[in-house]
Design an enzyme around this catalytic site. Sequence first.
Site: not given
Length: 474
Positions: A171, A292, A298, A305
Amino acid sequence: MNPAQPKTPPAAAAATQYTWAGRFSEPMSELVKRYTASVGFDQRMWRQDIRGSLAHARMLARQQIISAADLADIERGMAQVAAEIERGEFEWSLDLEDVHLNIEKRLTSLVGDAGKRLHTGRSRNDQVATDIRLYLRDAIDDILLLLREFQNNLLDLAEREAATPMPGFTHLQVAQPITFGHHLLAWFEMTRRDAERFVDVRRRTNRLPLGAAALAGTTYPIDREYVAAQLDFDGVCENSLDAVSDRDFAIEFCAASALLMMHFSRMSEELVLWMNPRFAFVKIADRFCTGSSIMPQKKNPDVAELARGKTGRVYGHLTALLTLMKGQPLAYNKDNQEDKEPLFDAVDTVSDTLRIYAEMISGISSRPDNMRDALRQGFATATDLADYLTRKGLPFRDAHEAVGLAVRRAEELGVDLPQLSLAELKTFSPLIDEDIFAVLTVEGSLSSRNHLGGTSPEQVRAAVARARSRQPGA
Ligand code: ARG
Protein backbone atom coordinates in the site's frame (compact mmCIF):
# COMPACT_ATOMS: atom_id res chain seq x y z
CA MET A 1 -18.17 -0.65 -79.93
CA ASN A 2 -17.55 -4.28 -79.31
CA PRO A 3 -16.25 -4.69 -75.77
CA ALA A 4 -14.71 -8.06 -76.65
CA GLN A 5 -12.53 -6.38 -79.25
CA PRO A 6 -8.96 -6.11 -77.89
CA LYS A 7 -7.95 -2.47 -77.93
CA THR A 8 -5.65 -0.11 -76.12
CA PRO A 9 -7.55 1.57 -73.27
CA PRO A 10 -7.64 5.37 -73.66
CA ALA A 11 -5.62 6.11 -70.53
CA ALA A 12 -3.26 3.20 -70.89
CA ALA A 13 -0.31 5.52 -71.23
CA ALA A 14 -1.02 7.08 -67.85
CA ALA A 15 -1.82 3.77 -66.23
CA THR A 16 1.02 1.58 -67.46
CA GLN A 17 3.25 2.50 -64.57
CA TYR A 18 1.07 0.23 -62.42
CA THR A 19 2.01 -3.39 -62.64
CA TRP A 20 -1.65 -4.31 -62.38
CA ALA A 21 -2.99 -1.55 -64.68
CA GLY A 22 -3.88 -3.79 -67.62
CA ARG A 23 -7.62 -3.89 -66.95
CA PHE A 24 -7.98 -0.24 -65.93
CA SER A 25 -9.23 2.50 -68.20
CA GLU A 26 -8.26 5.58 -66.22
CA PRO A 27 -5.38 6.39 -63.92
CA MET A 28 -5.72 6.40 -60.19
CA SER A 29 -6.48 9.74 -58.59
CA GLU A 30 -3.65 11.37 -56.66
CA LEU A 31 -5.62 11.14 -53.43
CA VAL A 32 -6.31 7.44 -53.87
CA LYS A 33 -2.67 6.88 -54.70
CA ARG A 34 -1.57 8.49 -51.46
CA TYR A 35 -4.29 6.78 -49.48
CA THR A 36 -3.48 3.29 -50.70
CA ALA A 37 0.31 3.43 -50.92
CA SER A 38 2.42 1.87 -48.20
CA VAL A 39 5.91 2.48 -49.55
CA GLY A 40 6.39 5.33 -47.09
CA PHE A 41 6.50 2.85 -44.24
CA ASP A 42 6.93 -0.66 -45.65
CA GLN A 43 10.28 0.19 -47.29
CA ARG A 44 11.79 -0.64 -43.94
CA MET A 45 11.28 -4.31 -44.92
CA TRP A 46 13.47 -4.06 -48.01
CA ARG A 47 16.09 -6.49 -46.75
CA GLN A 48 13.45 -9.10 -45.96
CA ASP A 49 11.73 -8.48 -49.29
CA ILE A 50 14.94 -9.12 -51.24
CA ARG A 51 15.86 -12.10 -49.12
CA GLY A 52 12.41 -13.64 -49.68
CA SER A 53 12.54 -12.94 -53.41
CA LEU A 54 15.95 -14.58 -53.78
CA ALA A 55 14.79 -17.70 -51.96
CA HIS A 56 11.71 -17.80 -54.18
CA ALA A 57 13.79 -17.32 -57.35
CA ARG A 58 16.22 -20.09 -56.36
CA MET A 59 13.31 -22.42 -55.82
CA LEU A 60 11.81 -21.47 -59.21
CA ALA A 61 15.12 -22.28 -60.91
CA ARG A 62 15.59 -25.51 -59.00
CA GLN A 63 12.11 -26.61 -60.05
CA GLN A 64 12.91 -25.53 -63.62
CA ILE A 65 10.10 -23.00 -63.60
CA ILE A 66 12.62 -20.33 -64.60
CA SER A 67 16.01 -20.87 -66.22
CA ALA A 68 19.38 -20.81 -64.52
CA ALA A 69 20.21 -17.74 -66.60
CA ASP A 70 17.13 -15.94 -65.28
CA LEU A 71 18.15 -16.78 -61.73
CA ALA A 72 21.64 -15.43 -62.34
CA ASP A 73 20.16 -12.20 -63.70
CA ILE A 74 17.83 -11.89 -60.74
CA GLU A 75 20.67 -12.47 -58.27
CA ARG A 76 22.88 -9.94 -59.99
CA GLY A 77 20.10 -7.37 -60.26
CA MET A 78 19.02 -7.81 -56.64
CA ALA A 79 22.60 -7.31 -55.46
CA GLN A 80 22.60 -3.98 -57.24
CA VAL A 81 19.16 -3.01 -55.91
CA ALA A 82 20.33 -3.80 -52.38
CA ALA A 83 23.49 -1.74 -52.87
CA GLU A 84 21.47 1.21 -54.17
CA ILE A 85 19.11 1.10 -51.21
CA GLU A 86 22.00 0.71 -48.79
CA ARG A 87 23.72 3.77 -50.23
CA GLY A 88 20.51 5.80 -50.13
CA GLU A 89 20.48 6.10 -53.91
CA PHE A 90 17.31 4.14 -54.53
CA GLU A 91 14.37 6.23 -55.65
CA TRP A 92 11.25 5.11 -53.85
CA SER A 93 8.19 5.94 -55.86
CA LEU A 94 4.66 6.44 -54.59
CA ASP A 95 3.44 5.42 -58.04
CA LEU A 96 4.80 1.97 -57.34
CA GLU A 97 2.68 1.67 -54.21
CA ASP A 98 4.78 -0.50 -51.94
CA VAL A 99 8.21 -1.91 -51.22
CA HIS A 100 7.49 -5.03 -53.29
CA LEU A 101 6.59 -3.27 -56.54
CA ASN A 102 9.34 -0.68 -56.12
CA ILE A 103 12.01 -3.34 -55.86
CA GLU A 104 10.54 -5.53 -58.60
CA LYS A 105 10.30 -2.62 -61.00
CA ARG A 106 13.90 -1.55 -60.41
CA LEU A 107 15.06 -5.15 -60.80
CA THR A 108 13.25 -5.35 -64.12
CA SER A 109 14.78 -2.12 -65.33
CA LEU A 110 18.19 -3.59 -64.51
CA VAL A 111 17.82 -7.14 -65.84
CA GLY A 112 14.78 -7.10 -68.12
CA ASP A 113 12.63 -10.19 -68.57
CA ALA A 114 14.20 -12.19 -65.75
CA GLY A 115 12.89 -9.50 -63.38
CA LYS A 116 9.42 -9.95 -64.82
CA ARG A 117 9.61 -13.71 -64.23
CA LEU A 118 10.41 -13.34 -60.52
CA HIS A 119 6.75 -13.03 -59.58
CA THR A 120 5.86 -16.40 -61.14
CA GLY A 121 3.85 -18.52 -58.70
CA ARG A 122 3.80 -15.73 -56.13
CA SER A 123 1.48 -12.91 -55.10
CA ARG A 124 2.15 -9.82 -53.07
CA ASN A 125 -0.21 -11.38 -50.55
CA ASP A 126 2.12 -14.23 -49.62
CA GLN A 127 5.12 -12.02 -50.30
CA VAL A 128 4.14 -9.38 -47.75
CA ALA A 129 3.15 -11.98 -45.17
CA THR A 130 6.60 -13.52 -45.59
CA ASP A 131 8.35 -10.18 -45.30
CA ILE A 132 6.59 -9.25 -42.07
CA ARG A 133 7.38 -12.60 -40.50
CA LEU A 134 11.03 -12.31 -41.47
CA TYR A 135 11.12 -8.76 -40.18
CA LEU A 136 9.45 -9.61 -36.91
CA ARG A 137 11.67 -12.62 -36.35
CA ASP A 138 14.76 -10.39 -36.71
CA ALA A 139 13.20 -7.77 -34.46
CA ILE A 140 12.49 -10.38 -31.78
CA ASP A 141 16.09 -11.59 -31.94
CA ASP A 142 17.31 -8.01 -31.43
CA ILE A 143 14.87 -7.47 -28.59
CA LEU A 144 15.99 -10.65 -26.86
CA LEU A 145 19.62 -9.48 -27.04
CA LEU A 146 18.71 -6.08 -25.61
CA LEU A 147 16.64 -7.71 -22.91
CA ARG A 148 19.57 -9.89 -21.97
CA GLU A 149 21.85 -6.87 -21.79
CA PHE A 150 19.39 -5.11 -19.51
CA GLN A 151 19.13 -8.21 -17.36
CA ASN A 152 22.91 -8.63 -17.10
CA ASN A 153 23.32 -5.06 -15.93
CA LEU A 154 20.39 -5.47 -13.57
CA LEU A 155 21.99 -8.59 -12.08
CA ASP A 156 25.26 -6.72 -11.56
CA LEU A 157 23.40 -3.98 -9.70
CA ALA A 158 21.44 -6.54 -7.66
CA GLU A 159 24.68 -8.21 -6.65
CA ARG A 160 26.24 -4.90 -5.62
CA GLU A 161 23.11 -4.14 -3.58
CA ALA A 162 22.58 -7.66 -2.25
CA ALA A 163 22.94 -6.57 1.39
CA THR A 164 21.57 -3.02 1.20
CA PRO A 165 18.54 -2.76 3.51
CA MET A 166 15.56 -0.82 2.29
CA PRO A 167 11.90 -0.77 3.23
CA GLY A 168 9.61 -3.09 1.35
CA PHE A 169 6.20 -1.56 0.81
CA THR A 170 2.62 -2.66 0.73
CA HIS A 171 0.00 0.00 0.00
CA LEU A 172 3.07 2.23 -0.48
CA GLN A 173 3.45 2.16 3.32
CA VAL A 174 6.64 0.81 4.89
CA ALA A 175 5.99 -2.88 5.53
CA GLN A 176 9.09 -4.97 6.24
CA PRO A 177 12.82 -4.69 5.62
CA ILE A 178 14.03 -6.10 2.34
CA THR A 179 17.32 -5.84 0.50
CA PHE A 180 17.55 -3.52 -2.48
CA GLY A 181 19.05 -6.44 -4.37
CA HIS A 182 15.93 -8.48 -3.70
CA HIS A 183 13.73 -5.70 -5.02
CA LEU A 184 15.80 -5.54 -8.20
CA LEU A 185 15.52 -9.28 -8.62
CA ALA A 186 11.74 -8.90 -8.67
CA TRP A 187 12.28 -6.75 -11.75
CA PHE A 188 14.50 -9.46 -13.15
CA GLU A 189 11.76 -12.09 -12.78
CA MET A 190 9.27 -9.82 -14.52
CA THR A 191 11.54 -9.42 -17.52
CA ARG A 192 12.42 -13.09 -17.52
CA ARG A 193 8.81 -13.94 -18.23
CA ASP A 194 8.78 -11.23 -20.90
CA ALA A 195 11.71 -12.94 -22.61
CA GLU A 196 9.88 -16.27 -22.47
CA ARG A 197 6.89 -14.70 -24.16
CA PHE A 198 9.00 -13.29 -27.01
CA VAL A 199 10.68 -16.65 -27.55
CA ASP A 200 7.23 -18.19 -27.74
CA VAL A 201 5.92 -15.59 -30.21
CA ARG A 202 8.99 -16.16 -32.36
CA ARG A 203 8.16 -19.85 -32.62
CA ARG A 204 4.74 -19.19 -34.15
CA THR A 205 6.01 -16.31 -36.29
CA ASN A 206 8.69 -18.46 -37.85
CA ARG A 207 6.57 -20.21 -40.51
CA LEU A 208 6.62 -19.62 -44.25
CA PRO A 209 3.55 -18.17 -46.03
CA LEU A 210 5.15 -18.15 -49.53
CA GLY A 211 3.51 -20.63 -51.84
CA ALA A 212 0.04 -19.56 -50.78
CA ALA A 213 0.19 -17.06 -53.65
CA ALA A 214 -2.90 -14.82 -53.70
CA LEU A 215 -4.96 -17.20 -51.56
CA ALA A 216 -5.45 -20.57 -53.23
CA GLY A 217 -1.91 -21.71 -53.93
CA THR A 218 -0.41 -21.90 -57.40
CA THR A 219 -0.43 -24.12 -60.47
CA TYR A 220 3.38 -24.29 -60.67
CA PRO A 221 5.28 -27.26 -59.20
CA ILE A 222 6.73 -25.24 -56.32
CA ASP A 223 8.76 -26.59 -53.40
CA ARG A 224 7.70 -24.69 -50.30
CA GLU A 225 9.87 -26.69 -47.93
CA TYR A 226 12.96 -25.74 -49.89
CA VAL A 227 12.06 -22.04 -49.60
CA ALA A 228 11.35 -22.45 -45.89
CA ALA A 229 14.73 -24.05 -45.30
CA GLN A 230 16.53 -21.29 -47.21
CA LEU A 231 14.87 -18.64 -45.11
CA ASP A 232 15.47 -20.50 -41.82
CA PHE A 233 11.76 -20.94 -41.19
CA ASP A 234 10.83 -23.85 -38.93
CA GLY A 235 8.14 -24.96 -41.37
CA VAL A 236 5.45 -23.75 -43.74
CA CYS A 237 2.00 -22.30 -43.04
CA GLU A 238 -0.17 -25.28 -43.80
CA ASN A 239 -3.22 -23.59 -45.23
CA SER A 240 -2.93 -21.10 -48.06
CA LEU A 241 -5.91 -18.99 -46.96
CA ASP A 242 -4.62 -18.74 -43.41
CA ALA A 243 -1.09 -18.04 -44.62
CA VAL A 244 -1.98 -14.82 -46.42
CA SER A 245 -4.63 -13.51 -44.08
CA ASP A 246 -3.87 -13.91 -40.41
CA ARG A 247 -1.71 -11.48 -38.51
CA ASP A 248 -2.13 -13.14 -35.14
CA PHE A 249 1.65 -13.39 -34.74
CA ALA A 250 1.89 -9.60 -34.94
CA ILE A 251 -0.92 -9.28 -32.41
CA GLU A 252 0.87 -11.70 -30.10
CA PHE A 253 4.02 -9.69 -30.46
CA CYS A 254 2.14 -6.53 -29.47
CA ALA A 255 0.61 -8.38 -26.52
CA ALA A 256 4.05 -9.51 -25.33
CA SER A 257 5.29 -5.95 -25.92
CA ALA A 258 2.39 -4.48 -23.95
CA LEU A 259 3.22 -6.72 -21.00
CA LEU A 260 6.90 -5.86 -21.20
CA MET A 261 6.10 -2.14 -21.30
CA MET A 262 3.71 -2.59 -18.37
CA HIS A 263 6.64 -3.98 -16.40
CA PHE A 264 8.97 -1.18 -17.42
CA SER A 265 6.26 1.32 -16.59
CA ARG A 266 6.03 -0.09 -13.06
CA MET A 267 9.82 0.08 -12.69
CA SER A 268 9.69 3.62 -14.00
CA GLU A 269 7.07 4.59 -11.46
CA GLU A 270 9.30 3.26 -8.68
CA LEU A 271 12.31 5.15 -10.01
CA VAL A 272 10.26 8.33 -10.13
CA LEU A 273 9.28 7.82 -6.49
CA TRP A 274 12.77 6.90 -5.39
CA MET A 275 14.26 9.93 -7.12
CA ASN A 276 11.85 12.20 -5.28
CA PRO A 277 13.71 13.95 -2.42
CA ARG A 278 11.05 12.71 0.05
CA PHE A 279 12.28 9.19 -0.68
CA ALA A 280 15.77 9.93 -2.00
CA PHE A 281 16.48 6.19 -2.22
CA VAL A 282 18.51 6.25 -5.42
CA LYS A 283 20.73 8.38 -7.56
CA ILE A 284 20.46 8.14 -11.32
CA ALA A 285 23.46 9.25 -13.35
CA ASP A 286 22.98 12.82 -14.56
CA ARG A 287 23.06 11.83 -18.22
CA PHE A 288 19.67 10.16 -17.78
CA CYS A 289 18.04 13.14 -16.09
CA THR A 290 16.98 16.54 -17.33
CA GLY A 291 16.60 19.93 -15.79
CA SER A 292 13.79 22.44 -15.86
CA SER A 293 13.88 25.52 -18.06
CA ILE A 294 12.45 27.66 -15.28
CA MET A 295 13.32 25.98 -11.95
CA PRO A 296 17.10 25.81 -11.61
CA GLN A 297 17.06 23.35 -8.71
CA LYS A 298 15.22 20.60 -10.59
CA LYS A 299 16.53 17.22 -11.71
CA ASN A 300 13.80 15.26 -13.39
CA PRO A 301 13.61 11.52 -14.14
CA ASP A 302 12.41 12.10 -17.70
CA VAL A 303 13.53 8.76 -19.07
CA ALA A 304 11.46 6.87 -16.54
CA GLU A 305 8.47 9.12 -17.08
CA LEU A 306 8.67 8.70 -20.85
CA ALA A 307 8.91 4.92 -20.58
CA ARG A 308 5.78 5.05 -18.43
CA GLY A 309 4.13 7.28 -21.01
CA LYS A 310 5.18 5.25 -24.04
CA THR A 311 3.54 2.19 -22.53
CA GLY A 312 0.25 3.75 -23.58
CA ARG A 313 1.12 3.77 -27.25
CA VAL A 314 2.06 0.10 -27.22
CA TYR A 315 -1.27 -0.76 -25.57
CA GLY A 316 -2.81 1.28 -28.37
CA HIS A 317 -1.02 -0.75 -31.04
CA LEU A 318 -2.27 -3.99 -29.53
CA THR A 319 -5.83 -2.69 -29.59
CA ALA A 320 -5.36 -1.38 -33.14
CA LEU A 321 -4.24 -4.75 -34.48
CA LEU A 322 -6.91 -6.72 -32.67
CA THR A 323 -9.52 -4.39 -34.10
CA LEU A 324 -7.93 -4.46 -37.55
CA MET A 325 -8.29 -8.22 -37.67
CA LYS A 326 -11.64 -8.91 -36.09
CA GLY A 327 -13.97 -8.13 -38.98
CA GLN A 328 -11.99 -9.60 -41.86
CA PRO A 329 -13.38 -12.46 -43.90
CA LEU A 330 -10.85 -14.87 -45.39
CA ALA A 331 -8.53 -14.43 -47.11
CA TYR A 332 -6.31 -11.35 -47.71
CA ASN A 333 -7.87 -7.91 -47.41
CA LYS A 334 -6.15 -4.61 -47.89
CA ASP A 335 -6.96 -3.82 -44.26
CA ASN A 336 -3.88 -5.86 -43.48
CA GLN A 337 -1.64 -3.20 -44.91
CA GLU A 338 -2.51 -1.29 -41.73
CA ASP A 339 -0.69 -3.89 -39.62
CA LYS A 340 2.72 -2.39 -40.27
CA GLU A 341 2.83 1.01 -38.65
CA PRO A 342 1.57 -0.20 -35.26
CA LEU A 343 3.87 -3.20 -35.42
CA PHE A 344 6.92 -1.14 -36.38
CA ASP A 345 6.23 1.42 -33.70
CA ALA A 346 5.83 -1.33 -31.09
CA VAL A 347 9.20 -2.75 -32.17
CA ASP A 348 10.83 0.69 -32.01
CA THR A 349 9.32 1.60 -28.67
CA VAL A 350 10.27 -1.68 -27.01
CA SER A 351 13.78 -1.64 -28.50
CA ASP A 352 14.48 1.97 -27.53
CA THR A 353 13.11 1.47 -24.03
CA LEU A 354 15.27 -1.60 -23.52
CA ARG A 355 18.35 0.08 -24.97
CA ILE A 356 18.05 3.09 -22.69
CA TYR A 357 17.13 1.05 -19.64
CA ALA A 358 20.05 -1.32 -20.17
CA GLU A 359 22.36 1.68 -19.88
CA MET A 360 20.45 3.54 -17.23
CA ILE A 361 20.32 0.59 -14.86
CA SER A 362 24.13 0.66 -14.65
CA GLY A 363 23.93 4.34 -13.71
CA ILE A 364 21.75 3.71 -10.64
CA SER A 365 23.10 3.58 -7.11
CA SER A 366 21.38 3.38 -3.76
CA ARG A 367 21.38 5.95 -0.97
CA PRO A 368 21.54 3.51 1.94
CA ASP A 369 21.25 6.10 4.73
CA ASN A 370 17.93 7.34 3.45
CA MET A 371 16.64 3.82 3.01
CA ARG A 372 17.60 3.04 6.59
CA ASP A 373 15.92 6.20 7.91
CA ALA A 374 12.71 5.19 6.16
CA LEU A 375 12.93 1.75 7.72
CA ARG A 376 13.30 3.26 11.17
CA GLN A 377 10.39 5.64 10.78
CA GLY A 378 8.19 2.86 9.52
CA PHE A 379 8.68 0.36 12.40
CA ALA A 380 9.68 -2.12 9.75
CA THR A 381 10.70 -4.85 12.21
CA ALA A 382 7.30 -5.00 13.95
CA THR A 383 6.50 -8.34 12.28
CA ASP A 384 9.84 -9.72 13.51
CA LEU A 385 8.81 -8.87 17.09
CA ALA A 386 5.48 -10.63 16.59
CA ASP A 387 7.23 -13.70 15.13
CA TYR A 388 9.62 -13.68 18.13
CA LEU A 389 6.69 -13.81 20.58
CA THR A 390 5.02 -16.53 18.53
CA ARG A 391 8.19 -18.62 18.64
CA LYS A 392 8.04 -18.26 22.43
CA GLY A 393 4.55 -19.77 22.50
CA LEU A 394 2.19 -16.79 22.22
CA PRO A 395 -0.56 -17.32 19.60
CA PHE A 396 0.20 -15.10 16.58
CA ARG A 397 -2.95 -13.00 16.92
CA ASP A 398 -2.09 -12.14 20.55
CA ALA A 399 1.47 -11.36 19.52
CA HIS A 400 0.14 -9.08 16.77
CA GLU A 401 -1.91 -7.15 19.34
CA ALA A 402 0.96 -6.82 21.84
CA VAL A 403 3.26 -5.48 19.11
CA GLY A 404 0.60 -3.04 17.97
CA LEU A 405 0.61 -1.55 21.48
CA ALA A 406 4.41 -1.43 21.49
CA VAL A 407 4.43 0.42 18.16
CA ARG A 408 1.95 2.94 19.50
CA ARG A 409 4.21 3.52 22.54
CA ALA A 410 7.32 3.94 20.35
CA GLU A 411 5.43 6.39 18.19
CA GLU A 412 4.49 8.44 21.29
CA LEU A 413 8.13 8.53 22.33
CA GLY A 414 9.31 9.25 18.80
CA VAL A 415 11.66 6.26 18.67
CA ASP A 416 11.96 3.01 16.72
CA LEU A 417 11.15 -0.33 18.39
CA PRO A 418 14.75 -1.39 19.21
CA GLN A 419 15.20 1.91 21.03
CA LEU A 420 12.60 1.02 23.66
CA SER A 421 14.18 -0.23 26.88
CA LEU A 422 13.86 -3.87 27.86
CA ALA A 423 11.72 -2.85 30.85
CA GLU A 424 9.41 -0.92 28.56
CA LEU A 425 9.18 -3.80 26.09
CA LYS A 426 8.41 -6.28 28.87
CA THR A 427 5.25 -4.31 29.72
CA PHE A 428 3.80 -5.57 26.44
CA SER A 429 4.76 -9.17 27.05
CA PRO A 430 6.72 -10.87 29.83
CA LEU A 431 8.08 -13.25 27.15
CA ILE A 432 10.38 -10.51 25.83
CA ASP A 433 14.02 -10.90 26.86
CA GLU A 434 17.44 -9.47 26.17
CA ASP A 435 17.69 -11.59 22.96
CA ILE A 436 14.96 -9.42 21.36
CA PHE A 437 17.44 -6.74 20.34
CA ALA A 438 19.18 -9.01 17.84
CA VAL A 439 15.77 -9.76 16.32
CA LEU A 440 14.74 -6.13 16.05
CA THR A 441 17.76 -5.03 14.05
CA VAL A 442 17.27 -4.68 10.34
CA GLU A 443 20.20 -7.02 9.64
CA GLY A 444 18.68 -9.66 11.94
CA SER A 445 15.34 -9.32 10.18
CA LEU A 446 16.92 -9.69 6.76
CA SER A 447 19.21 -12.61 7.47
CA SER A 448 16.37 -14.58 9.07
CA ARG A 449 14.40 -14.61 5.79
CA ASN A 450 16.78 -17.13 4.39
CA HIS A 451 14.81 -19.44 2.13
CA LEU A 452 14.39 -19.83 -1.62
CA GLY A 453 12.80 -16.61 -2.89
CA GLY A 454 13.55 -14.79 0.38
CA THR A 455 15.19 -11.41 0.85
CA SER A 456 18.35 -12.30 2.83
CA PRO A 457 21.64 -11.20 1.26
CA GLU A 458 22.66 -14.83 0.97
CA GLN A 459 19.53 -15.68 -1.02
CA VAL A 460 19.94 -12.63 -3.25
CA ARG A 461 23.48 -13.69 -4.16
CA ALA A 462 22.32 -17.24 -4.84
CA ALA A 463 19.46 -15.96 -7.03
CA VAL A 464 21.87 -13.77 -9.01
CA ALA A 465 24.13 -16.76 -9.61
CA ARG A 466 21.19 -18.90 -10.75
CA ALA A 467 19.94 -16.19 -13.06
CA ARG A 468 23.36 -15.70 -14.65
CA SER A 469 23.58 -19.36 -15.55
CA ARG A 470 20.27 -19.37 -17.41
CA GLN A 471 19.72 -18.53 -21.05
CA PRO A 472 17.30 -15.73 -21.97
CA GLY A 473 13.79 -17.00 -22.36
CA ALA A 474 14.67 -20.30 -20.67
N1 ARG B 1 1.23 -3.39 -49.58
C1 ARG B 1 0.38 -4.51 -49.39
C2 ARG B 1 0.25 -4.87 -47.93
O1 ARG B 1 0.98 -4.35 -47.16
C3 ARG B 1 0.92 -5.68 -50.16
C4 ARG B 1 -0.10 -6.67 -50.53
C5 ARG B 1 -1.03 -6.08 -51.52
N2 ARG B 1 -1.84 -7.06 -52.16
C6 ARG B 1 -2.85 -6.70 -52.91
N3 ARG B 1 -3.49 -7.63 -53.51
N4 ARG B 1 -3.21 -5.45 -53.04
O2 ARG B 1 -0.58 -5.64 -47.52
